[in-house]
Enzyme design. Structure first.
Site, PDB file in Angstrom:
ATOM      1  N   VAL A   1       0.849  -1.290   0.110  1.00 26.05           N
ATOM      2  CA  VAL A   1      -0.067  -0.072  -0.076  1.00 26.05           C
ATOM      3  C   VAL A   1       0.935   1.257  -0.010  1.00 26.05           C
ATOM      4  O   VAL A   1       1.922   1.377   0.747  1.00 26.05           O
ATOM      5  CB  VAL A   1      -0.888  -0.141   1.084  1.00 26.05           C
ATOM      6  CG1 VAL A   1      -1.765   1.431   1.344  1.00 26.05           C
ATOM      7  CG2 VAL A   1      -1.793  -1.256   1.150  1.00 26.05           C
ATOM      8  N   CYS A   2       0.509   2.284  -0.925  1.00 28.08           N
ATOM      9  CA  CYS A   2       1.146   3.336  -0.783  1.00 28.08           C
ATOM     10  C   CYS A   2       0.294   4.558  -0.660  1.00 28.08           C
ATOM     11  O   CYS A   2      -0.264   5.119  -1.494  1.00 28.08           O
ATOM     12  CB  CYS A   2       1.990   3.684  -2.439  1.00 28.08           C
ATOM     13  SG  CYS A   2       2.669   5.121  -2.570  1.00 28.08           S
TER      14      CYS A   2
END
Length: 145
Positions: free
Chosen positions: A88-89
């Site tokens: 996840v960014c």
């Protein structure tokens, strides 16, 4: 002796078990390791993910809460802010301080006040409204618009 990080994580786990939050559930991958959490996010209503269940692993560093955990989906998910490998960014998972690339304000990045709950709620919010400005998965960002 338990570290400050493990004590804090134990407290957060206990709080989540006592007061579950709508939209996700969390627990330990292995009850002997407080630093690895298994999270299941329920796809938010009125999104492409509605009704889906998405599993992720949250890995906390030994110096938590001074550094952010990493969050990686183990379920397949197609999203502009999720790398093809599932990581996840989002801003709050980036190291504290100023962004070397100048995209984010320090206030948008990791701060020790964040909890498992605030992180997961940020991920649910990300599912509802992707940030196409700095996509981790360029193909998902392009096909989304």
């Amino acid at each position: 002796m338990a570290s400050q990080a493990s004590l804090l994580l134990q407290k957060q786990l206990k709080d989540l078990c006592k007061n579950p939050v709508d939209g996700f559930s969390a627990g330990l991958v292995d009850e002997n390791n407080i630093f690895e959490w298994s999270v299941t996010i329920i796809g938010p209503p009125d999104t492409l993910y509605e009704g889906g269940f998405f599993n992720a692993i949250m890995s906390f560093p030994p110096n938590y809460p001074n550094s952010p955990p990493t969050v990686k989906f183990t379920s397949e998910i197609w999203h502009p802010n999720v790398y093809p490998d599932g990581r996840v960014c989002i801003s709050i998972l980036h190291p504290p301080g100023d962004d070397p690339n100048g995209y984010e304000l320090a206030s948008e990045r990791w701060m020790p006040v964040h909890t498992v709950e605030s992180i997961v709620l940020s991920i649910i919010s990300m599912l509802s409204s992707p940030n196409d400005e700095s996509p981790a998965n360029v193909e998902a960002a392009v096909s989304d618009s």
